[in-house]
Design a protein around this motif. Sequence first.
Motif, PDB file in Angstrom:
ATOM      1  N   ILE A   1      -6.952  -0.128  -4.741  1.00 28.15           N
ATOM      2  CA  ILE A   1      -6.042   0.313  -5.805  1.00 28.15           C
ATOM      3  C   ILE A   1      -6.102  -0.651  -6.987  1.00 28.15           C
ATOM      4  CG2 ILE A   1      -3.603   0.619  -6.418  1.00 28.15           C
ATOM      5  CD1 ILE A   1      -3.153   1.617  -3.540  1.00 28.15           C
TER       6      ILE A   1
ATOM      7  N   LEU B   1      -5.111   5.907  -6.466  1.00 22.52           N
ATOM      8  CA  LEU B   1      -4.303   6.251  -5.296  1.00 22.52           C
ATOM      9  C   LEU B   1      -4.944   7.337  -4.450  1.00 22.52           C
ATOM     10  CD1 LEU B   1      -0.827   6.365  -7.095  1.00 22.52           C
ATOM     11  CD2 LEU B   1      -1.856   4.435  -5.877  1.00 22.52           C
TER      12      LEU B   1
ATOM     13  N   SER C   1      -4.095   7.945 -11.170  1.00 18.13           N
ATOM     14  CA  SER C   1      -4.098   8.710  -9.922  1.00 18.13           C
ATOM     15  C   SER C   1      -5.414   8.514  -9.175  1.00 18.13           C
ATOM     16  CB  SER C   1      -3.888  10.194 -10.224  1.00 18.13           C
ATOM     17  OG  SER C   1      -4.877  10.680 -11.116  1.00 18.13           O
TER      18      SER C   1
ATOM     19  N   GLU D   1       3.178   9.790   2.790  1.00 21.46           N
ATOM     20  CA  GLU D   1       2.358   8.666   2.320  1.00 21.46           C
ATOM     21  C   GLU D   1       2.616   7.383   3.096  1.00 21.46           C
ATOM     22  OE1 GLU D   1       2.673  11.639  -0.965  1.00 21.46           O
ATOM     23  OE2 GLU D   1       4.081  10.709   0.416  1.00 21.46           O
TER      24      GLU D   1
ATOM     25  N   ALA E   1       1.192   4.070  -3.009  1.00 23.98           N
ATOM     26  CA  ALA E   1       0.813   5.441  -2.666  1.00 23.98           C
ATOM     27  C   ALA E   1       1.930   6.434  -2.966  1.00 23.98           C
ATOM     28  CB  ALA E   1       0.428   5.518  -1.193  1.00 23.98           C
TER      29      ALA E   1
ATOM     30  N   THR F   1       0.823  -1.205   0.000  1.00 24.35           N
ATOM     31  CA  THR F   1       0.000   0.000   0.000  1.00 24.35           C
ATOM     32  C   THR F   1       0.856   1.253   0.000  1.00 24.35           C
ATOM     33  OG1 THR F   1      -1.743  -1.167   1.219  1.00 24.35           O
ATOM     34  CG2 THR F   1      -1.832   1.232   1.216  1.00 24.35           C
TER      35      THR F   1
END
Length: 443
Positions: free
Chosen positions: A213, A356, A353, A316, A43, A39
Amino acid sequence: MYRWVGLGYPSILFLLKDKGESHVSEKVDFKKEILAGLTSFFAVSYVIIVNSMILAEAGIKPELSVFGTILISIIGCLAIGFIGKVPIVITTGMGVNSFFTYTLVYSLKMSWQEALAASFCASLIYLVVAYTKLSQILIEAVPDSLKHAITAGIGIFLVLVGLENGGIIVKGEHTFMELNSFQSPVLLLTLASLVITLFLFFKNVQGSFFIGIIITTILANVLNLVPKAETAFSLSEITNYPSIVGQLDFSHLFSVEFLLGTFSLAMILIFESMGLFNGLLPNLSDQEFKRAYRVNGLVMLFSSVLGTSPTIPAAESSTGIQQGGKTGRTAITVGLLFCVAFFAIPLLTYIPSSALAPVIIITGCLMMQNIQHLNLDDLSDWVPAFLMIVMMAFSMSISDGLAFGFVSYPLVKSFVGKAKEISKPMWLISGFFLIYLIAKVWI
């Protein structure tokens, strides 16, 4: 004896010894650590391309600097994972790279080689702070209200980043931002992704962010909802990469421009890194903080040698922490994924994008819960914290937000007759940030 304490998020709790020896539970869920690493990587993966494009405006060829970005990210994540033992991603800072390009190169008229040298010197100043008592003195001087404000400020900063990257908000015709048109496929895909991710998150599905995602990426590419970005990056360019390694130019070391740029950058690196470490993992023991802070400094020093801008803890990282990342294994997973990225740079462009953005938005929302720890009835505490939070968001700069918060704190306290409550180190920190703000007038 042990006690349970929170990270500022309702679903993240760490088992701590009373002496503050460790923030990590003895029982580690390896599956969660890997999912957290996945993750965090996705990100932050945009840094690989975006950092190179920003440095390209400074004169560094993007098809070469991309390798420096990946290399320093691998080194940073593996180092912070194995040595620092925290679930933090160390990579090139997105605000710092803008300072590198637009301040050092554009405003102060440095070549990119001189800017790398200034970054090297700023990293040395950082290390002096990291390896002396200065780091502990500075962190202890920061009042709790500002510590909570740092976490909340990073949270709202991430929310705005997610909203912008996801195409939910755009630059308005008459305002600096407005809601995007609902005819935009990017906005619709982001909203769909947000609904999917929120559903998984509230159902406590393990790996909800990562699953969101993947689902969004598949939908975007199968239905061709968002055009794939074009990229000229190729692994074949790696043979030319050595041409930007070690290209530090110290020929103007004692010029006013070099000294001013170095000092300003050092201020950003020292306090932004300090704020991010404590904002992302506020319950680190003194020993853990020092270890992680020093590792970041060593990696930061090496970044200029590799031909890229300085590293900082990535905001992030909080996405992985929210997914259950508690140990250095999360960071190590990210480091290994950066290794894979060497061979898969073009494939990263398939991740829209919109996939994310929801992860970043939700994480920012959770970090903003730290506002509950602020005493809203005491305006001398709340006003500086408020300024720090909103300036991080609306200046789109964590370092500028820190400056407004730290400079306003002693002023407000003095206005209400509480100047004696302010420690000498806090006055010193405020003075440094005041110099930083004044320096922005000339640079």
